[in-house]
Enzyme design. Sequence first.
Site, PDB file in Angstrom:
ATOM      1  CG  HIS A  53      -0.380   0.094   2.531  1.00 22.60           C
ATOM      2  ND1 HIS A  53       0.438  -0.861   3.078  1.00 22.60           N
ATOM      3  CD2 HIS A  53      -0.473   1.084   3.470  1.00 22.60           C
ATOM      4  CE1 HIS A  53       0.811  -0.486   4.298  1.00 22.60           C
ATOM      5  NE2 HIS A  53       0.286   0.690   4.555  1.00 22.60           N
ATOM      6  CG  HIS A  55       0.130   4.473   4.632  1.00 23.20           C
ATOM      7  ND1 HIS A  55      -0.584   3.752   5.552  1.00 23.20           N
ATOM      8  CD2 HIS A  55      -0.726   5.448   4.167  1.00 23.20           C
ATOM      9  CE1 HIS A  55      -1.817   4.252   5.636  1.00 23.20           C
ATOM     10  NE2 HIS A  55      -1.922   5.262   4.808  1.00 23.20           N
ATOM     11  CG  ASP A  57       4.902   3.390   7.450  1.00 22.91           C
ATOM     12  OD1 ASP A  57       4.019   3.667   6.619  1.00 22.91           O
ATOM     13  OD2 ASP A  57       4.678   2.671   8.443  1.00 22.91           O
ATOM     14  CG  HIS A  58       4.206   0.082   4.471  1.00 23.96           C
ATOM     15  ND1 HIS A  58       4.079  -1.239   4.809  1.00 23.96           N
ATOM     16  CD2 HIS A  58       3.818   0.792   5.569  1.00 23.96           C
ATOM     17  CE1 HIS A  58       3.615  -1.337   6.054  1.00 23.96           C
ATOM     18  NE2 HIS A  58       3.457  -0.119   6.530  1.00 23.96           N
ATOM     19  CG  HIS A 111      -4.013   0.507   6.743  1.00 30.57           C
ATOM     20  ND1 HIS A 111      -3.934   1.086   7.985  1.00 30.57           N
ATOM     21  CD2 HIS A 111      -2.817   0.750   6.138  1.00 30.57           C
ATOM     22  CE1 HIS A 111      -2.743   1.658   8.128  1.00 30.57           C
ATOM     23  NE2 HIS A 111      -2.055   1.477   7.017  1.00 30.57           N
ATOM     24  CG  ASP A 131       0.624  -1.040   7.877  1.00 32.56           C
ATOM     25  OD1 ASP A 131       1.480  -1.898   8.149  1.00 32.56           O
ATOM     26  OD2 ASP A 131       0.881   0.183   7.793  1.00 32.56           O
ATOM     27  CG  HIS A 169       3.896  -1.363  11.704  1.00 31.94           C
ATOM     28  ND1 HIS A 169       4.683  -0.245  11.909  1.00 31.94           N
ATOM     29  CD2 HIS A 169       3.168  -1.113  10.591  1.00 31.94           C
ATOM     30  CE1 HIS A 169       4.426   0.651  10.970  1.00 31.94           C
ATOM     31  NE2 HIS A 169       3.509   0.148  10.150  1.00 31.94           N
TER      32      HIS A 169
HETATM   33 ZN   LIG Z   1       0.021   1.824   6.459  1.00 29.24          ZN
END
Ligand SMILES: [Zn+2]
Length: 257
Positions: A53, A55, A57-58, A111, A131, A169
């Site tokens: 996805h 985001h 942080d990915h 998400h 996530d 995570h």
């Molecule tokens: Zn995420």
Amino acid sequence: MVQIHAVPAFKDNYIWVLAQDGRAAAVDPGESLPVERFLQESGLELTAILATHHHGDHVGGVPELFAHWGCPVFGPANETIPDIRHPLVEGDRITVPGFDLSFSVLDIPAHTAGHIAFVDSGRDPLTFCGDTLFACGCGRLFEGTARQMSESLAKLATLDGATRVYCGHEYTLANIQFAQAVEPGNPRLAERKAREEAKRARGEPTLPSTIGEEIATNPFLRCAQPEVIASAERHAGRRLADEVEVFAEIRAWKNNF
Ligand SMILES: [Zn+2]
């Protein structure tokens, strides 16, 4: 034999790096530096990038890794992620370049709106689910509804119980603490807590989990269980009509836990 390494990033993210015969594929590289360091130390060449996805942080490390290695980038068709040359939707099947490994794709929105999971249903089944499904928890509803998340989790829960769950995570211990507030009578939770705490004490990731373990302990997959319903209704202060309402209540409860 494909090996899967957890490369820590940021505060509590894992970038999963698959390795086989000198080649590597990175799943959800939120930053490039830890991946480059790992590749160098292990003598690996990056042959693919997979993203679940959009985001940061990915996928924050995708442009730099792509610029360096020029390898194919696979990711959700319904999200905007730089350098994706292989947009995917549910039903698609990919072979990971450089690996004798193929994944089918599931759409698991909520998400984020276009979130996907990569699933290997072979002899040694596994999923990279970003996530959406966490160990003993689930992602927040940033771009979707409680109903969508319930359906996405239900889809993952139909996978074989032995399927290893590689999520994004290290949230497991906090998730177990919440799960015990929701379902204090579940003996599998106490047993899991001890096991996961021991892993963290040894400095190991708690992941991967398995679908079977999640079905037994994850409250977000247990919204039809009497104790989960009772806790959710007590927290809501009213009767809840169905599993989706139970899910919505415990998801909101967790946000403030
Ligand atoms: Zn995420």
